[in-house]
Design an enzyme around this catalytic site. Structure first.
Site, PDB file in Angstrom:
ATOM      1  CG  ASP A   1      -2.013  -1.040   1.139  1.00 55.75           C
ATOM      2  OD1 ASP A   1      -2.379  -1.422   0.011  1.00 55.75           O
ATOM      3  OD2 ASP A   1      -2.503  -1.473   2.203  1.00 55.75           O
TER       4      ASP A   1
ATOM      5  CE1 TYR B   1       3.887  -6.688   4.495  1.00 59.36           C
ATOM      6  CE2 TYR B   1       3.341  -8.904   5.262  1.00 59.36           C
ATOM      7  CZ  TYR B   1       3.376  -7.954   4.255  1.00 59.36           C
ATOM      8  OH  TYR B   1       2.907  -8.274   3.007  1.00 59.36           O
TER       9      TYR B   1
ATOM     10  NE  ARG C   1      -5.147  -2.002   3.914  1.00 56.64           N
ATOM     11  CZ  ARG C   1      -6.107  -1.851   3.017  1.00 56.64           C
ATOM     12  NH1 ARG C   1      -7.073  -0.972   3.216  1.00 56.64           N
ATOM     13  NH2 ARG C   1      -6.123  -2.574   1.918  1.00 56.64           N
TER      14      ARG C   1
END
Length: 232
Positions: A50, A78, A184
């Protein structure tokens, strides 16, 4: 037909580029920049990041674009920051936070307990503001117009979900997961489980399979290297 330069031939034969995607660039922005500088059209990336995320983006050129699916399917790691106490429609900072409840009583033990509950094989509902298609169109187009978007839960595997630091209202985490996982959504669901809400406020991809972000170049460094080679 215009003859290819030696450098173009090299990229046409195929290269795997490890790039550190800058903040606010789309993954396609990176691909477009690479296409422009190496002067060949066959360029693609192996897994979207993103705009508000940074980190490792694998870009394949020429014949190596056939390997994109292979790289896309590999495990990813991540580093992320979740902000507690609010949520957003997009589950990140692309939309305005809406207060839910104060996280002042949330402890590190609470965070570790919730993280453990999301570790392993889970069913995850993707964000309504995502590029998943319904009726041939990305669902975020409907979501942006305020329409109700219903997405089915999907199986993903969270191989590691570590709490690195708690600095209320922020929580720093490390996540190792299978392809198709939305960090997210993980942030949103994490906040819901704590009862105070949460959204993703920072994200950096540090690994895809055996490729690490420490091996990656910045886009500017790659461009400078290619232009120097073109001028030799």
């Amino acid at each position: 037909m215009k003859e290819l330069t030696q450098l173009q031939q090299l990229f046409t034969e195929g290269k795997v580029l490890l790039l550190d995607k800058p903040l606010e660039w789309t993954s396609f922005d990176v691909v477009a920049k690479i296409r422009n500088v190496i002067k060949i059209k066959k360029v693609g990336h192996a897994g979207t990041l993103d705009p508000l995320a940074t980190g490792l983006l694998i870009v394949c050129t020429g014949k190596y674009t056939k390997r994109i699916n292979e790289y896309m399917g590999q495990e990813k790691e991540y580093l992320a920051t979740f902000t507690l106490g609010a949520r957003t429609p997009t589950y990140d900072l692309e939309s305005e936070p809406e207060a839910v409840a104060s996280p002042q009583n949330v402890t590190e033990e609470d965070c570790r307990r919730v993280a453990l509950s999301f570790t392993g094989d889970i069913m995850q509902v993707p964000p309504a503001h995502s590029a998943i298609k319904q009726g041939g169109k990305p669902v975020y187009l409907k979501a942006r117009k305020g329409h109700d978007v219903q997405l089915e839960p999907r199986p993903v595997t969270i191989k590691a979900f570590d709490i690195l630091a708690l600095r209320l209202p922020e929580v720093d985490v490390r996540v190792v997961c299978t392809t198709g996982t939305y960090i997210r959504s993980l942030a949103h669901d994490f906040g819901a489980a704590l009862g105070c809400g949460a959204y993703l406020s920072k994200l950096r991809r540090t690994r895809i399979g055996d490729f690490r972000v420490e091996e990656a170049q910045t886009v500017d460094a790659f461009v400078a290297e290619v232009r120097a080679a073109q001028n030799e």
